[in-house]
Design a protein around this motif. Structure first.
Motif, PDB file in Angstrom:
ATOM      1  N   ALA A 201      -6.195  -0.777  -8.652  1.00  0.00           N
ATOM      2  CA  ALA A 201      -6.242  -2.156  -8.398  1.00  0.00           C
ATOM      3  C   ALA A 201      -5.599  -3.022  -8.884  1.00  0.00           C
ATOM      4  O   ALA A 201      -5.338  -4.431  -8.178  1.00  0.00           O
ATOM      5  N   ASP A 202      -4.474  -2.247  -9.161  1.00  0.00           N
ATOM      6  CA  ASP A 202      -3.431  -3.312  -9.433  1.00  0.00           C
ATOM      7  C   ASP A 202      -2.058  -2.905  -8.612  1.00  0.00           C
ATOM      8  O   ASP A 202      -1.628  -3.742  -8.618  1.00  0.00           O
ATOM      9  N   ILE A 203      -2.669  -2.630  -7.349  1.00  0.00           N
ATOM     10  CA  ILE A 203      -1.180  -2.421  -5.909  1.00  0.00           C
ATOM     11  C   ILE A 203      -1.936  -3.712  -5.504  1.00  0.00           C
ATOM     12  O   ILE A 203      -2.940  -4.246  -4.967  1.00  0.00           O
ATOM     13  N   PRO A 204      -0.450  -4.837  -5.557  1.00  0.00           N
ATOM     14  CA  PRO A 204      -0.628  -6.103  -4.647  1.00  0.00           C
ATOM     15  C   PRO A 204      -0.833  -6.107  -2.880  1.00  0.00           C
ATOM     16  O   PRO A 204      -1.683  -7.009  -2.685  1.00  0.00           O
ATOM     17  N   GLY A 205      -0.323  -5.133  -2.292  1.00  0.00           N
ATOM     18  CA  GLY A 205      -0.509  -4.871  -1.079  1.00  0.00           C
ATOM     19  C   GLY A 205      -1.438  -3.906  -0.564  1.00  0.00           C
ATOM     20  O   GLY A 205      -2.264  -3.350  -0.741  1.00  0.00           O
ATOM     21  N   HIS A 206      -0.779  -2.717   0.320  1.00  0.00           N
ATOM     22  CA  HIS A 206      -1.471  -1.752   0.807  1.00  0.00           C
ATOM     23  C   HIS A 206      -1.861  -1.247  -0.382  1.00  0.00           C
ATOM     24  O   HIS A 206      -0.598  -0.716  -0.668  1.00  0.00           O
ATOM     25  N   LYS A 207      -2.977   0.043  -0.358  1.00  0.00           N
ATOM     26  CA  LYS A 207      -3.371   0.959  -1.360  1.00  0.00           C
ATOM     27  C   LYS A 207      -3.080   2.106  -0.252  1.00  0.00           C
ATOM     28  O   LYS A 207      -2.973   3.370  -1.214  1.00  0.00           O
ATOM     29  N   ASP A 208      -3.117   2.560   0.947  1.00  0.00           N
ATOM     30  CA  ASP A 208      -2.846   3.674   1.101  1.00  0.00           C
ATOM     31  C   ASP A 208      -1.569   4.188   1.956  1.00  0.00           C
ATOM     32  O   ASP A 208      -1.522   2.434   2.702  1.00  0.00           O
ATOM     33  N   ILE A 209      -0.161   4.746   1.553  1.00  0.00           N
ATOM     34  CA  ILE A 209       0.700   4.755   1.868  1.00  0.00           C
ATOM     35  C   ILE A 209       0.314   5.863   2.246  1.00  0.00           C
ATOM     36  O   ILE A 209       1.935   6.499   2.910  1.00  0.00           O
ATOM     37  N   ALA A 210      -0.280   6.199   3.385  1.00  0.00           N
ATOM     38  CA  ALA A 210      -0.401   7.861   4.265  1.00  0.00           C
ATOM     39  C   ALA A 210       1.002   6.931   5.665  1.00  0.00           C
ATOM     40  O   ALA A 210       1.533   6.109   6.015  1.00  0.00           O
ATOM     41  N   PRO A 211       1.316   8.305   5.601  1.00  0.00           N
ATOM     42  CA  PRO A 211       2.946   7.794   6.216  1.00  0.00           C
ATOM     43  C   PRO A 211       2.536   8.453   8.055  1.00  0.00           C
ATOM     44  O   PRO A 211       3.211   6.833   8.947  1.00  0.00           O
ATOM     45  N   VAL A 212       1.392   8.268   8.673  1.00  0.00           N
ATOM     46  CA  VAL A 212       0.965   8.284  10.491  1.00  0.00           C
ATOM     47  C   VAL A 212      -0.335   8.112  10.196  1.00  0.00           C
ATOM     48  O   VAL A 212      -1.142   6.701  10.159  1.00  0.00           O
ATOM     49  N   PHE A 213      -1.727   8.482   9.706  1.00  0.00           N
ATOM     50  CA  PHE A 213      -3.264   8.401   9.849  1.00  0.00           C
ATOM     51  C   PHE A 213      -3.780   8.097   8.252  1.00  0.00           C
ATOM     52  O   PHE A 213      -2.799   8.892   7.098  1.00  0.00           O
ATOM     53  N   ASP A 214      -4.457   7.206   7.722  1.00  0.00           N
ATOM     54  CA  ASP A 214      -4.927   6.857   6.716  1.00  0.00           C
ATOM     55  C   ASP A 214      -5.571   7.948   6.128  1.00  0.00           C
ATOM     56  O   ASP A 214      -5.968   8.551   6.177  1.00  0.00           O
ATOM     57  N   GLY A 215      -5.757   8.025   4.777  1.00  0.00           N
ATOM     58  CA  GLY A 215      -5.916   9.049   3.819  1.00  0.00           C
ATOM     59  C   GLY A 215      -5.302   9.078   3.002  1.00  0.00           C
ATOM     60  O   GLY A 215      -5.760  10.464   1.896  1.00  0.00           O
ATOM     61  N   ASP A 216      -4.267   8.856   2.407  1.00  0.00           N
ATOM     62  CA  ASP A 216      -3.299   8.541   1.055  1.00  0.00           C
ATOM     63  C   ASP A 216      -3.737   7.769  -0.059  1.00  0.00           C
ATOM     64  O   ASP A 216      -2.025   6.873   0.005  1.00  0.00           O
ATOM     65  N   PRO A 217      -4.342   7.770  -0.642  1.00  0.00           N
ATOM     66  CA  PRO A 217      -4.350   6.052  -1.680  1.00  0.00           C
ATOM     67  C   PRO A 217      -2.609   5.855  -2.917  1.00  0.00           C
ATOM     68  O   PRO A 217      -2.490   7.318  -3.043  1.00  0.00           O
ATOM     69  N   VAL A 218      -2.490   5.142  -3.347  1.00  0.00           N
ATOM     70  CA  VAL A 218      -1.300   5.331  -4.247  1.00  0.00           C
ATOM     71  C   VAL A 218      -1.346   6.318  -5.165  1.00  0.00           C
ATOM     72  O   VAL A 218      -1.489   7.403  -5.880  1.00  0.00           O
ATOM     73  N   PHE A 219      -3.578   5.800  -5.467  1.00  0.00           N
ATOM     74  CA  PHE A 219      -4.027   6.329  -6.992  1.00  0.00           C
ATOM     75  C   PHE A 219      -5.812   6.937  -6.434  1.00  0.00           C
ATOM     76  O   PHE A 219      -5.657   6.074  -5.185  1.00  0.00           O
ATOM     77  N   VAL A 220      -6.129   7.793  -7.292  1.00  0.00           N
ATOM     78  CA  VAL A 220      -7.754   8.104  -6.212  1.00  0.00           C
ATOM     79  C   VAL A 220      -8.481   6.491  -6.437  1.00  0.00           C
ATOM     80  O   VAL A 220      -8.022   5.893  -7.432  1.00  0.00           O
ATOM     81  N   ASP A 221      -8.828   6.815  -5.457  1.00  0.00           N
ATOM     82  CA  ASP A 221      -9.958   5.446  -5.187  1.00  0.00           C
ATOM     83  C   ASP A 221     -11.155   5.717  -6.361  1.00  0.00           C
ATOM     84  O   ASP A 221     -11.838   6.959  -7.676  1.00  0.00           O
ATOM     85  N   ASP A 222     -12.462   5.691  -5.619  1.00  0.00           N
ATOM     86  CA  ASP A 222     -13.425   6.471  -6.188  1.00  0.00           C
ATOM     87  C   ASP A 222     -13.780   7.673  -6.142  1.00  0.00           C
ATOM     88  O   ASP A 222     -15.128   8.451  -6.912  1.00  0.00           O
ATOM     89  N   GLN A 223     -13.696   8.241  -5.346  1.00  0.00           N
ATOM     90  CA  GLN A 223     -13.865   9.649  -4.655  1.00  0.00           C
ATOM     91  C   GLN A 223     -12.096  10.748  -4.972  1.00  0.00           C
ATOM     92  O   GLN A 223     -10.465  10.392  -3.928  1.00  0.00           O
ATOM     93  N   ILE A 224     -12.331  11.224  -5.611  1.00  0.00           N
ATOM     94  CA  ILE A 224     -11.349  12.399  -5.695  1.00  0.00           C
ATOM     95  C   ILE A 224     -11.629  13.393  -5.224  1.00  0.00           C
ATOM     96  O   ILE A 224     -11.690  13.747  -4.375  1.00  0.00           O
ATOM     97  N   LYS A 225     -10.120  12.822  -4.038  1.00  0.00           N
ATOM     98  CA  LYS A 225      -9.695  14.491  -3.008  1.00  0.00           C
ATOM     99  C   LYS A 225      -9.291  15.934  -3.362  1.00  0.00           C
ATOM    100  O   LYS A 225      -9.028  16.319  -2.814  1.00  0.00           O
ATOM    101  N   PHE A 226      -9.066  16.182  -5.355  1.00  0.00           N
ATOM    102  CA  PHE A 226      -7.759  17.779  -5.157  1.00  0.00           C
ATOM    103  C   PHE A 226      -7.220  17.649  -6.477  1.00  0.00           C
ATOM    104  O   PHE A 226      -7.290  16.089  -6.841  1.00  0.00           O
ATOM    105  N   LEU A 227      -7.217  18.483  -7.206  1.00  0.00           N
ATOM    106  CA  LEU A 227      -6.982  18.466  -8.507  1.00  0.00           C
ATOM    107  C   LEU A 227      -5.638  18.574  -8.856  1.00  0.00           C
ATOM    108  O   LEU A 227      -4.978  18.775  -8.506  1.00  0.00           O
ATOM    109  N   GLY A 228      -5.628  17.081  -9.609  1.00  0.00           N
ATOM    110  CA  GLY A 228      -3.696  17.046  -9.763  1.00  0.00           C
ATOM    111  C   GLY A 228      -3.914  15.848  -9.125  1.00  0.00           C
ATOM    112  O   GLY A 228      -2.997  15.519  -9.408  1.00  0.00           O
TER     113      GLY A 228
END
Length: 776
Positions: free
Chosen positions: A82-109
């Protein structure tokens, strides 16, 4: 032992090109004086960052209690998505890599927050105090389940040639097989690290250990919500990258930059090794299968291969990685009527990423698995079957993706190594040894490599460079490539020195900076020297033209006759020293600076049709490996390795030999000892050097002879050299084939062992027991 085979190389005695010049940072690195990101003097007031990570592999994050984190001693700031001022997804090509977890946890760690503190210890202690309220969900750990349910990060892709079904139906002999191929930890000596320094207004300087400074610049600008020209990324050198810092260095730079902007202080983020191994992606594990039809001689008639890449939770670079695996399932062999399918499985693991070879190894090993299986079925030596199926006039010269192979060097290279390694004499000796040795069995394999050179994403095949000549005659070169120990800067300096006819001491290669050379491609795909070397050469040529025209006008000569060599410019009977030339040109207001640009020609690929020419050229290699296997324990050792590797006209034979040796050992680790293990909760348990075994000095074969096969590249690469970063990695497949050969000897070479990789002693012992059971 190292040797060179000279196939008509140009002789340039006074030039540093084609000479074994030392690595430009070698002395500093040995002395501990080479500066990495963590060695940069920190500005006064620098604070330190640690990240907190999710404790489950899948679930809904209902609440994250950070009150104890914020109250911990020394804490300055805590941020979440929530504290990221701009884009929250930093995927290199296709979306799916948020800077931090949103409400959905994707992997342990998965990172959930970052804490900023006055010291590193305070930050790391505070990060452990978070309380998570999570609604667990069922994770997806099975690749086969993901494929069956079409749970993909990207759509399935297909390449085909001819009519596989009809050819397979008519084939006299048929075989099917499958192979599980383990991933690999990058294990760079320098871990993931970034230092963000806020400057005037909203400007940001980022020092990062990254193979792709321009991508870091872009993503930092996007998360800060500023224009790219406000962000400068500086990268002097990495302590290893191997692909692990192509995309996945950006996240840590982004986090550091956000905290630096919020708190107006310099911020350093350096991941501890165990956390680094948990939160960053690996080489993709693959689960592949094949179905082949062939004749009684062992010649392939029909080939069907399915490659299933375990991509983890997001796409990252998986589309291109699985593509490259598909491109390389043929290795050096004509597949006949062929059908190659690639799936990109979405699983509840860390998002896997680039690693030396970029999917090529996971595809190429399938070609060698098929050759071994056919050899056992037809009761022939595997080398005989390999030679029979090589691209050429008697088989075919067009790949399953429609590219003409051109002049395939493998037949002559195999013949050369076959002779120099005494393959057939040793084969006879091994047969005798194995007949008389009930416990120790020896194996021998000679396998080829045909590896395509170019980024398969066409737009990445471009590079820029900036050359300055100062009034004392010294030269500074900046280019878009990054130095990760592979000697790229050394080769670039050699190119510039050669073009101007001066000594290497006259040339300084600067750190890679986005404010000097913009919009750069990552240093990857073995293209660092090919692309940046040509760009540097083109910048030099522009300046040389100016200098030649200036001097020709002065002496009334022809600028086209200019020769730059031995610290002189010679024009017919007239000549001038380098220092005097630069002085006179400066006073005559001749520009002594230029940019250079290069884009790779001839390449194209149509993903809709699965057809094209994705590679500028192929690099070739051949390796013969001999092993001894203890059939009671599954333990083994590599006794001897002979390598003949194609480098074109090597720019620097010493550096190329080092690259080949290192690549082979790293490839050997991938196939034998480096086992990634996750528990049933999705936690990586091979997370440190005690539980993850990379090759040690004792694993190096006692006899390891590397020979450079030097023959000019037929394509117009930089001085007709060839890339040498990734191709030799796959020479280590010969070790895996040799282990299988030793195990197969138990059955009189009638059974092809099932040996998934990495071939740890446990897996080897299981394979031994299975072959013994089938043979009894």
């Amino acid at each position: 032992m190292r040797k060179l085979i000279d196939q008509g190389l140009p002789s340039v005695i006074s030039s540093p090109i084609h000479q074994s010049s030392p690595h430009e940072s070698a002395i500093r690195q040995v002395a501990g004086a080479a500066r990495y990101v963590d060695d940069i003097p920190e500005p006064i007031g620098t604070c330190y960052t640690a990240i907190g990570t999710c404790p489950v592999a899948a679930g809904q994050l209902r609440h994250l209690d950070l009150s104890a984190v914020k109250a911990s001693p020394g804490v300055v700031d805590v941020i979440t998505l929530a504290d990221i001022p701009g884009h929250k997804d930093i995927a290199p090509v296709f979306d799916g890599d948020p800077v931090f977890v949103d409400d959905q946890i994707k992997f342990l760690g998965q990172p959930a927050f970052a804490v900023l503190a006055k010291t590193m210890v305070e930050a790391r202690r505070a990060a452990l105090l978070a309380k998570y309220d999570i609604q667990p969900e069922q994770p997806m750990f099975s690749v086969q389940e993901a494929v069956d349910s079409q749970h993909f990060v990207r759509p399935t892709h297909q390449m085909k040639q001819g009519q596989f079904s009809a050819a397979y139906k008519k084939a006299p002999l048929k075989l099917t097989g499958q192979l599980n191929i383990g991933g690999q930890e990058h294990m760079y000596l320098e871990g993931q690290v970034a230092l963000a320094i806020p400057e005037e207004e909203d400007r940001m300087l980022v020092c990062t250990s990254s193979q792709h400074p321009s991508e870091v610049q872009k993503l930092v600008a996007e998360v800060l919500d500023v224009k790219l020209h406000k962000v400068t990324v500086d990268m002097r050198r990495m302590g290893g990258g191997f692909g692990g810092k192509e995309t996945q260095a950006a996240q840590w730079a982004c986090i550091a930059a956000v905290l630096a902007q919020r708190n107006r202080c310099a911020v350093k983020l350096r991941l501890p090794r165990q956390q680094d191994m948990t939160v960053t992606g690996k080489r993709h594990p693959f689960e592949n299968s094949y179905k082949v039809g062939f004749d009684e001689a062992g010649r392939l008639l029909a080939t069907h291969v399915v490659v299933n890449g375990n991509c983890g939770h997001s796409a990252d670079l998986s589309e291109a990685i699985v593509d490259r695996a598909m491109f390389h399932v043929d290795n050096g062999y004509y597949l006949g009527a062929s059908d190659v399918i690639g799936h990109r499985a979405k699983t509840s693991f860390v998002s896997h990423t680039a690693f030396r070879g970029f999917g090529g190894p996971q595809g190429m090993i399938m070609a060698e698995a098929m050759m071994d299986a056919i050899a056992r079925k037809t009761r022939q030596d595997p080398l005989t079957v390999r030679k029979l199926n090589l691209y050429g006039p008697s088989t075919g010269n067009t790949t399953h993706y429609g590219m003409d192979v051109g002049n395939n060097l493998l037949p002559e290279m195999i013949a050369a190594l076959e002779s120099s390694s005494d393959y057939w004499q040793r084969r006879e000796a091994l047969l005798q040894f194995n007949q008389n040795s009930p416990v120790i069995k020896k194996g021998l394999a000679l396998t080829p490599v045909k590896f395509g050179i170019s980024f398969t994403a066409k737009h990445l095949n471009q590079a820029g460079a900036l050359v300055h000549i100062y009034t004392d005659g010294s030269i500074q070169i900046s280019h878009g490539g990054t130095e990760m120990g592979q000697g790229l800067h050394t080769k670039i300096a050699q190119i510039v020195a050669h073009e101007f006819g001066v000594d290497l001491a006259q040339v300084e290669v600067t750190s890679t900076r986005t404010d000097k050379v913009p919009n750069t491609s990552p240093t990857a795909a073995s293209s660092g020297t090919d692309l940046n070397g040509k760009a540097a050469q083109n910048a030099c040529l522009i300046i040389k033209t100016r200098l030649a025209e200036f001097y020709a006008q002065k002496v009334k000569g022809n600028a086209e006759d200019a020769v730059f060599a031995d610290h002189m410019l010679t024009l017919g009977e007239k000549s001038i020293s380098w220092g005097a030339l630069i002085q006179e040109a400066y006073f005559a207001r001749v520009s002594l600076s230029s940019t250079g640009y290069y884009k790779t020609p001839k390449i194209h690929y149509n993903r809709d049709t699965g057809n094209g020419r994705p590679f500028f050229y192929f690099s070739y290699g051949v390796a013969a490996s001999e092993v001894s296997v203890d059939t009671l324990t599954g333990e083994y050792k590599v006794d001897r390795v002979d390598v003949l590797h194609d480098v074109g006209c090597s720019l620097n034979p010493a550096i190329d030999l080092g690259q080949i040796e290192g690549a082979f050992i790293q490839g050997m680790g991938w196939l034998t000892t480096e086992e990634l293990l996750w528990n049933d909760k999705g936690k990586l348990i091979s997370e440190n050097m005690a539980t993850y075994k990379i090759p040690a000095i004792g694993d190096t074969p006692k006899h390891m002879q590397i020979t450079l096969y030097q023959r000019p590249n037929e394509e117009d690469s930089i001085y007709h050299s060839k890339a040498v970063g990734e191709p030799p990695f796959m020479l280590a497949i010969s070790v895996w084939c040799a282990i299988k050969d030793a195990i197969s000897s138990i059955s009189g070479y009638a059974v092809d062992p099932q040996l998934d990789t990495p071939a740890t002693p446990e897996k080897v012992l299981r394979a031994v027991n299975a072959v013994t059971a089938l043979s009894s």
